[in-house]
Design a protein around this motif. Structure first.
Motif, PDB file in Angstrom:
ATOM      1  N   MET A   1       0.842  -1.177   0.000  1.00  0.00           N
ATOM      2  CA  MET A   1       0.000   0.000   0.000  1.00  0.00           C
ATOM      3  C   MET A   1       0.895   1.251   0.000  1.00  0.00           C
ATOM      4  SD  MET A   1      -3.074   0.996   2.549  1.00  0.00           S
ATOM      5  CE  MET A   1      -2.431   2.020   3.842  1.00  0.00           C
ATOM      6  N   THR A   2       0.560   2.191  -0.816  1.00  0.00           N
ATOM      7  CA  THR A   2       1.305   3.443  -0.903  1.00  0.00           C
ATOM      8  C   THR A   2       0.677   4.486   0.017  1.00  0.00           C
ATOM      9  OG1 THR A   2       1.973   2.984  -3.169  1.00  0.00           O
ATOM     10  CG2 THR A   2       2.068   5.267  -2.468  1.00  0.00           C
ATOM     11  N   LYS A   3       1.529   5.154   0.783  1.00  0.00           N
ATOM     12  CA  LYS A   3       1.081   6.233   1.666  1.00  0.00           C
ATOM     13  C   LYS A   3       1.789   7.518   1.247  1.00  0.00           C
ATOM     14  CE  LYS A   3       0.537   3.373   5.795  1.00  0.00           C
ATOM     15  NZ  LYS A   3       0.997   3.238   7.194  1.00  0.00           N
ATOM     16  N   ARG A   4       1.128   8.651   1.460  1.00  0.00           N
ATOM     17  CA  ARG A   4       1.702   9.950   1.119  1.00  0.00           C
ATOM     18  C   ARG A   4       1.477  10.921   2.270  1.00  0.00           C
ATOM     19  NH1 ARG A   4      -1.172  12.400  -3.098  1.00  0.00           N
ATOM     20  NH2 ARG A   4       0.616  13.648  -3.641  1.00  0.00           N
TER      21      ARG A   4
ATOM     22  N   LEU B   1       3.847   7.845   8.193  1.00  0.00           N
ATOM     23  CA  LEU B   1       4.852   7.122   7.427  1.00  0.00           C
ATOM     24  C   LEU B   1       5.952   6.621   8.342  1.00  0.00           C
ATOM     25  CD1 LEU B   1       5.277   9.499   4.341  1.00  0.00           C
ATOM     26  CD2 LEU B   1       3.613   7.674   4.691  1.00  0.00           C
TER      27      LEU B   1
ATOM     28  N   THR C   1       6.447  10.048  -0.532  1.00  0.00           N
ATOM     29  CA  THR C   1       5.665   8.839  -0.775  1.00  0.00           C
ATOM     30  C   THR C   1       6.427   7.630  -0.265  1.00  0.00           C
ATOM     31  OG1 THR C   1       4.749   9.842  -2.770  1.00  0.00           O
ATOM     32  CG2 THR C   1       4.542   7.458  -2.572  1.00  0.00           C
ATOM     33  N   GLU C   2       5.711   6.736   0.370  1.00  0.00           N
ATOM     34  CA  GLU C   2       6.301   5.512   0.917  1.00  0.00           C
ATOM     35  C   GLU C   2       5.473   4.326   0.434  1.00  0.00           C
ATOM     36  OE1 GLU C   2       7.757   5.301   5.161  1.00  0.00           O
ATOM     37  OE2 GLU C   2       5.849   4.229   5.286  1.00  0.00           O
ATOM     38  N   THR C   3       6.155   3.347  -0.133  1.00  0.00           N
ATOM     39  CA  THR C   3       5.456   2.154  -0.626  1.00  0.00           C
ATOM     40  C   THR C   3       5.993   0.925   0.062  1.00  0.00           C
ATOM     41  OG1 THR C   3       5.162   3.182  -2.763  1.00  0.00           O
ATOM     42  CG2 THR C   3       4.899   0.831  -2.681  1.00  0.00           C
TER      43      THR C   3
END
Length: 68
Positions: free
Chosen positions: A1-4, A31, A66-68
């Motif tokens: 899941m990508t978080k921003r 994050l 952005t962190e994936t």
């Protein structure tokens, strides 16, 4: 899941006066990158004034991390 998350850049200095730039959260999703202090060491000889300009440039052009 990508978080921003929106970020804030802040220029600070080591005890000996060398400037560096730290990345700080500015709301958004939680994050894992922000569980630690994250920053950029600048090239030797970078002045405080140059560091402030770099910091402003980053602040003006980077909206999110952005962190994936």
């Amino acid at each position: 899941m990508t978080k921003r998350a929106p970020v804030h850049f802040r220029m600070t200095q080591y005890a000996e006066g060398k400037p560096w730039i730290v990345i700080e959260p500015f709301g958004g999703e939680d994050l894992s990158v922000f569980k630690k202090t994250v920053g950029f060491d600048l090239l030797a000889g970078t002045t405080v004034e140059e560091a402030e300009k770099i910091c402003k440039f980053l602040q003006d052009y980077i909206e999110h991390i952005t962190e994936t």
